[in-house]
Design an enzyme around this catalytic site. Sequence first.
Site, PDB file in Angstrom:
ATOM      1  N   THR A  16      -9.331   2.903   1.053  1.00 58.81           N
ATOM      2  CA  THR A  16      -9.895   3.099  -0.298  1.00 58.81           C
ATOM      3  C   THR A  16     -11.377   3.461  -0.224  1.00 58.81           C
ATOM      4  O   THR A  16     -11.858   4.221  -1.055  1.00 58.81           O
ATOM      5  CB  THR A  16      -9.728   1.827  -1.153  1.00 58.81           C
ATOM      6  OG1 THR A  16     -10.186   0.714  -0.412  1.00 58.81           O
ATOM      7  CG2 THR A  16      -8.292   1.616  -1.543  1.00 58.81           C
ATOM      8  N   THR A  17     -12.086   2.922   0.766  1.00 60.78           N
ATOM      9  CA  THR A  17     -13.517   3.233   0.909  1.00 60.78           C
ATOM     10  C   THR A  17     -13.688   4.640   1.473  1.00 60.78           C
ATOM     11  O   THR A  17     -14.494   5.429   0.974  1.00 60.78           O
ATOM     12  CB  THR A  17     -14.196   2.205   1.844  1.00 60.78           C
ATOM     13  OG1 THR A  17     -13.813   0.900   1.424  1.00 60.78           O
ATOM     14  CG2 THR A  17     -15.686   2.304   1.790  1.00 60.78           C
ATOM     15  N   ASP A  59      -3.807  -5.503   2.262  1.00 61.38           N
ATOM     16  CA  ASP A  59      -4.092  -4.264   3.002  1.00 61.38           C
ATOM     17  C   ASP A  59      -3.347  -4.251   4.337  1.00 61.38           C
ATOM     18  O   ASP A  59      -2.763  -3.246   4.725  1.00 61.38           O
ATOM     19  CB  ASP A  59      -5.602  -4.122   3.272  1.00 61.38           C
ATOM     20  CG  ASP A  59      -6.349  -3.635   2.037  1.00 61.38           C
ATOM     21  OD1 ASP A  59      -5.703  -3.517   0.982  1.00 61.38           O
ATOM     22  OD2 ASP A  59      -7.569  -3.391   2.119  1.00 61.38           O
TER      23      ASP A  59
END
Length: 587
Positions: A139-140, A437
Amino acid sequence: AVPILPSRVRLSPLERCFLSCLPSPESSSFPVRVSDFFYLPVTGEMMGRPVLVLSQNMKRESGRKVQAGNINAAKTIADVIRTCLGPRAMMKMLLDPMGGIVMTNDGNAILREIQVQHPAAKSMIEISRTQDEEVGDGTTSVIILAGEMLAVAEQFLAQQIHPTVIISAYRKALDDIITTLKENSTPVDANNREMMLKIINSAINTKVISRWSDLACSIALDAVKTVELEENGRKEIDIKKYAKVEKIPGGIIEDSCVLRGVMINKDITHPKMRRYIKNPRIILLDCALEYKKGESQTDIEITREEDFARILQLEEEYIQQICADIVRLKPDLIITEKGVSDLSQHYLMKANITAIRRVKKTDNNRIARACGARIVNRTDELREEDMGTGAGLFEIKKIGDDYFTFITECKDPKACTIILRGASKEILAEVERNLQDAMQVCRNVLIDPYLVPGGGAIEMAVAHVLTEKSKAMTGIEQWPYRAVAQALEVIPRTLIQNCGASTIRVLTSLRAKHTQEGSQMWGVNGETGSLADMKELGIWEPLAVKQQTYKTAVETAILLLRIDDIVSGHKKKGDEQSRPAPEPAQE
């Protein structure tokens, strides 16, 4: 000559200007009425004064200004979470609108809490959510990459290159990126536990939970392996439904574990019922063990006193019948989603049956998967095959102030509960996010068992391929195409920055390394900031995550480059209050 008009007509300077251009009163085209001037066809500007087409409270920006604004918004969002990439990632502390605290370095969790106004920034936050829902990791990276893709396009827009040229170059580059990724991917045996733990460890290393990485990796792998279900050659891994994370504040993180079964936050309904049963026979119900009340309001008129006694008797007989249907199958444990009346508890207790009531639908489904029972809607339809006999132990334990029901030691559980212990709620919330995650990464590998090297190695390999291909291209498109390669280098660059090494020196030597044959596995060691072979370090990422990252980042850049006009309607404050209430419609 200005025509003479009645003195009561007041003219604006603009109208006076128009009148001065008219023929004299003697000419045949006079007289002209003042009202004629208000019907002149007006386009764009009228004598230097702009004509308002949009309403007063609409705001419009167009052209170069919008593209510059969109690129700046994307860069700002990327800068917010740039320090959250890699093993040396910093954390962010956010206060949500309710006053709660969120401490995390997960890109999606941070951006979810940030309130933004710019439409381009909103779409950037949206891609982080998409990435989280699709593959659960990266996501980053996706935000940083999308921000950089737009940043490198800025120079071309300044040189008056049309956005569609840049977009077509980006599309070509994306196709080549996906092809290169597949060529550089390595197949993996999903049954090799050691390799799977290494892959999950790569994902966990950048998180807070990395201190307990061995424990977290085995928890994630066991949970995913438990809920994996293969039917007709189709794999189904539903983590959200069947791998429930229960957070219990207190204790230490090392106490966390995966149960071979299910745990629910419930206690028995009657104190004399059994709290410990080995090999229990379990019945799952979806109906209430109490007298049925009418769906709508029901009135009963009684004329004789005996009728009232008869009504009470009928209620008792109904409950007795329900309990008799259950007792007939000799179960040890009843779990229902609805209520259990005091009378039912009495009959069940006499038959030495334990009852648990008001269990959530989702929990009931998990118990059904774990012990092999079938949820039944009516007690008179109960059969022996609906009974769950897969569980090895039922017990109720007290943890902290709450009582918890454990149904464990299941023979072949297809659902599980992960118990997390920790010092505070904030820590538990972050550990849960990290575990989610890790489980998603594990799921991705089981569904699509291909890996690419991590640590910025695959980015540099792809960037090198794109740079070489751009040399063979002709025309303007080669420059935006080459810029994509330049944008991909942002991942290793950020990794180097976050661990405080010399960015230019390390990145130059890494670029040089990738020009050599067979050096595709070389990347940045996120701990030290030096170059390292990712194969030796054991840092791998699932191919599915990388593909999704690139697709999402490039497509978002394309989408935002396409925009050349923003029309936003801001309602003026006080508009709502001053507006008169609508009149009631006439009959």
